[in-house]
Design an enzyme around this catalytic site. Structure first.
Site, short mmCIF file in Angstrom:
data_model
loop_
_atom_site.label_atom_id
_atom_site.label_comp_id
_atom_site.label_asym_id
_atom_site.label_seq_id
_atom_site.Cartn_x
_atom_site.Cartn_y
_atom_site.Cartn_z
N LYS A 158 0.82 -1.32 0.10
CA LYS A 158 -0.12 0.04 0.00
C LYS A 158 0.95 1.33 -0.14
O LYS A 158 0.54 2.56 -0.01
CB LYS A 158 -1.05 -0.07 1.33
CG LYS A 158 -2.03 -1.17 1.31
CD LYS A 158 -3.17 -1.09 0.72
CE LYS A 158 -4.23 -1.92 1.23
NZ LYS A 158 -4.10 -3.00 0.07
N LYS A 206 14.39 -6.01 5.78
CA LYS A 206 15.02 -5.06 6.89
C LYS A 206 16.22 -5.37 7.46
O LYS A 206 17.00 -4.30 7.90
CB LYS A 206 13.94 -5.19 7.91
CG LYS A 206 12.39 -4.57 7.63
CD LYS A 206 11.57 -4.66 8.50
CE LYS A 206 10.26 -4.12 7.88
NZ LYS A 206 9.11 -3.88 8.56
N ASP A 256 8.77 1.89 12.36
CA ASP A 256 7.53 0.85 12.79
C ASP A 256 7.28 1.32 14.22
O ASP A 256 5.91 1.06 14.34
CB ASP A 256 8.22 -0.53 12.60
CG ASP A 256 8.25 -1.07 11.19
OD1 ASP A 256 7.34 -0.28 10.42
OD2 ASP A 256 8.84 -2.19 10.84
N GLY A 301 5.37 -12.22 20.30
CA GLY A 301 6.27 -12.24 19.21
C GLY A 301 7.56 -11.68 19.47
O GLY A 301 7.87 -10.77 20.29
N GLY A 359 10.13 -11.15 16.60
CA GLY A 359 10.44 -10.95 15.39
C GLY A 359 11.04 -9.38 15.04
O GLY A 359 11.09 -8.65 16.06
N GLY A 360 11.29 -9.11 13.96
CA GLY A 360 11.54 -7.60 13.56
C GLY A 360 10.71 -6.60 13.92
O GLY A 360 11.26 -5.44 14.55
N ARG A 372 7.18 -18.16 20.62
CA ARG A 372 7.20 -19.35 20.49
C ARG A 372 8.49 -19.96 20.72
O ARG A 372 8.87 -20.85 21.48
CB ARG A 372 6.71 -19.62 18.97
CG ARG A 372 6.63 -21.01 18.66
CD ARG A 372 5.95 -21.27 17.27
NE ARG A 372 6.65 -20.54 15.97
CZ ARG A 372 6.52 -20.13 14.76
NH1 ARG A 372 5.43 -20.83 14.31
NH2 ARG A 372 7.22 -19.47 14.09
N TYR A 378 -2.61 -6.23 8.88
CA TYR A 378 -3.82 -5.45 8.59
C TYR A 378 -4.21 -6.02 7.45
O TYR A 378 -4.02 -6.63 6.51
CB TYR A 378 -3.36 -3.73 8.34
CG TYR A 378 -2.13 -3.90 7.40
CD1 TYR A 378 -0.76 -3.81 7.79
CD2 TYR A 378 -2.23 -3.79 5.97
CE1 TYR A 378 0.20 -3.71 6.85
CE2 TYR A 378 -1.29 -3.77 5.04
CZ TYR A 378 -0.13 -3.71 5.67
OH TYR A 378 0.99 -3.44 4.70
N GLY A 420 -3.25 -3.20 12.01
CA GLY A 420 -2.10 -2.48 11.97
C GLY A 420 -2.23 -1.35 10.83
O GLY A 420 -1.25 -0.89 10.43
P1 NDP Z 1 9.12 -12.08 11.65
O1 NDP Z 1 9.24 -12.98 10.35
O2 NDP Z 1 10.54 -11.25 12.08
O3 NDP Z 1 8.85 -12.70 12.90
C1 NDP Z 1 7.62 -13.47 13.02
C2 NDP Z 1 7.31 -13.71 14.61
O4 NDP Z 1 5.91 -14.31 14.67
C3 NDP Z 1 8.27 -14.36 15.35
O5 NDP Z 1 8.30 -14.08 16.74
C4 NDP Z 1 7.68 -15.85 15.26
O6 NDP Z 1 8.07 -16.65 16.40
C5 NDP Z 1 6.09 -15.73 15.33
N1 NDP Z 1 5.08 -16.66 14.69
C6 NDP Z 1 5.09 -16.96 13.58
N2 NDP Z 1 3.96 -17.71 13.26
C7 NDP Z 1 3.54 -18.12 14.50
C8 NDP Z 1 2.74 -19.07 15.10
N3 NDP Z 1 1.89 -19.85 14.20
N4 NDP Z 1 2.46 -18.89 16.49
C9 NDP Z 1 3.15 -18.21 17.30
N5 NDP Z 1 4.12 -17.35 16.79
C10 NDP Z 1 4.35 -17.16 15.26
O7 NDP Z 1 8.15 -10.92 11.09
P2 NDP Z 1 7.92 -9.54 11.67
O8 NDP Z 1 8.42 -9.38 13.17
O9 NDP Z 1 8.65 -8.78 10.51
O10 NDP Z 1 6.34 -9.17 11.43
C11 NDP Z 1 5.50 -9.61 12.25
C12 NDP Z 1 4.04 -9.18 11.74
O11 NDP Z 1 3.83 -7.77 11.75
C13 NDP Z 1 3.90 -9.85 10.08
O12 NDP Z 1 2.73 -10.33 9.92
C14 NDP Z 1 3.72 -8.27 9.68
O13 NDP Z 1 2.85 -8.18 8.50
C15 NDP Z 1 3.31 -7.44 10.49
N6 NDP Z 1 3.68 -6.10 10.38
C16 NDP Z 1 2.85 -5.01 10.33
C17 NDP Z 1 3.46 -3.62 10.18
C18 NDP Z 1 2.33 -2.44 10.31
O14 NDP Z 1 2.97 -1.44 9.84
N7 NDP Z 1 1.30 -2.71 10.46
C19 NDP Z 1 4.85 -3.31 10.25
C20 NDP Z 1 5.75 -4.45 10.43
C21 NDP Z 1 5.20 -5.88 10.51
P3 NDP Z 1 9.40 -17.61 16.29
O15 NDP Z 1 10.29 -16.62 16.77
O16 NDP Z 1 9.33 -18.61 17.24
O17 NDP Z 1 9.57 -18.15 14.67
#
Ligand code: NDP
Length: 276
Positions: free
Chosen positions: A16, A66, A102, A127, A129-130, A152, A220, A242
């Site tokens: 978007k 990223k 972010d 979570g 992650g990034g 997780r 989102y 989001g």
């Molecule tokens: P990453 O791939 O860096 O991290 C993913 C995270 O999700 C990890 O903590 C992972 O755990 C966890 N995870 C994945 N699947 C599952 C599950 N089934 N059950 C439990 N935990 C799970 O992704 P990002 O951090 O970059 O992004 C996360 C989400 O945030 C994305 O879906 C993205 O679209 C959204 N986002 C939205 C933004 C916005 O502006 N609204 C900006 C940035 C991101 P593990 O460490 O164990 O693998």
């Protein structure tokens, strides 16, 4: 001369960002062109090199690049350095200045748009992650009573906690331990996992929510995700996805690039998918 910007990711077709930045430019009278770039995995640097050679002024960076952007930068702003990830870059000669909006986008959406002060509240961050890394410090800066990171892969949550020097209010755990180690309810529950992308629910139960909780889903445009459905069934009165975070981080990048802050509310309303 028209200044050129773009978003880079893979895949990129659903982005978007061009719509958001083109709308901001029209609203503020800025002469910019904003496109999208799909780089092959492992090909981030080559695509960015080409964009810069063609006169590009700045980029937004989305998944999965990223960390590549973090490595590519010659100068890291504080938020990018602390998050270990970059979501916006500005090119000035040989300099590649990198930042991460972010987290501030999330906090602005929660506090300004949703009018939900974080100070003194109990926060559960799902979570590690990034996106969670980017969110953590801006949340802590609002002085919540407590932040519990649950992931997780527990080690990643613990590493996140250990990176923060002052961590009196910061705790880390796994999903299985959460109900015993840090029982709910929480005032604010943020789903920063990507589980909703696969229509999955992180393994939490209704005990994390109360009749005063804001349930915030970072994903989102998907309406009522499994996480938001659980929160709703538990009686959480406020649900958000989001889209506001997306538009607010874009506004911060636009301000950084162009020196003018656009209005975000009309665009958030335009892009909102009803949570039903
Ligand atoms: P990453 O791939 O860096 O991290 C993913 C995270 O999700 C990890 O903590 C992972 O755990 C966890 N995870 C994945 N699947 C599952 C599950 N089934 N059950 C439990 N935990 C799970 O992704 P990002 O951090 O970059 O992004 C996360 C989400 O945030 C994305 O879906 C993205 O679209 C959204 N986002 C939205 C933004 C916005 O502006 N609204 C900006 C940035 C991101 P593990 O460490 O164990 O693998």
């Amino acid at each position: 001369m028209t200044d050129s910007y773009a978003v880079i990711g893979n895949p990129i077709r659903h982005t978007k960002s061009p719509l958001i930045h083109t709308t901001f430019a029209r609203q503020t009278g800025q002469d910019i062109d904003y496109g999208s770039l799909e780089a092959p995995l492992g090909g981030f640097a080559a695509v960015v090199d080409r964009f810069r050679a063609g006169g590009g002024c700045g980029l937004n960076i989305t998944a999965p690049f990223k960390l590549d952007a973090f490595a590519y930068a010659t100068e890291l702003k504080e938020a990018a350095r602390r998050a270990g990830a970059v979501n916006a870059m500005k090119f000035e000669g040989d300099h590649v200045i990198a930042d991460n909006f972010d987290g501030i986008g999330l906090v602005n959406d929660i506090q300004r748009n949703l009018e939900w002060p974080i100070k003194g509240r109990r926060v559960l961050l799902l979570g590690a992650g990034g996106a969670a890394h980017g969110a953590l410090l801006p949340i802590l800066e609002q002085q919540p009573a407590e932040v519990v990171i649950v992931n997780r892969t527990v080690r990643r949550a613990e590493e996140m906690r250990d990176q923060i020097a002052t961590r009196g209010t910061l705790l880390a755990t796994g999903f299985a331990e959460l109900p015993h180690a840090h029982p709910g309810p929480f005032d604010l529950v943020i789903n920063a996992t990507s589980a909703s992308q696969q229509d999955e629910l992180p393994p939490i139960d209704t005990g994390v929510f109360a009749a005063t909780t804001l349930a915030y889903e970072m994903v989102y445009g998907k309406g009522l995700t499994p996480f938001l459905r659980l929160a709703k069934s538990a009686g959480a009165p406020r649900l958000a996805d989001g889209v506001g975070m997306l538009v607010e981080q874009a506004a911060e990048a636009f301000l950084w690039w162009r020196g003018v802050r656009p209005h975000t509310r009309p665009l958030i309303e335009h892009l909102t998918v009803p949570l039903a």
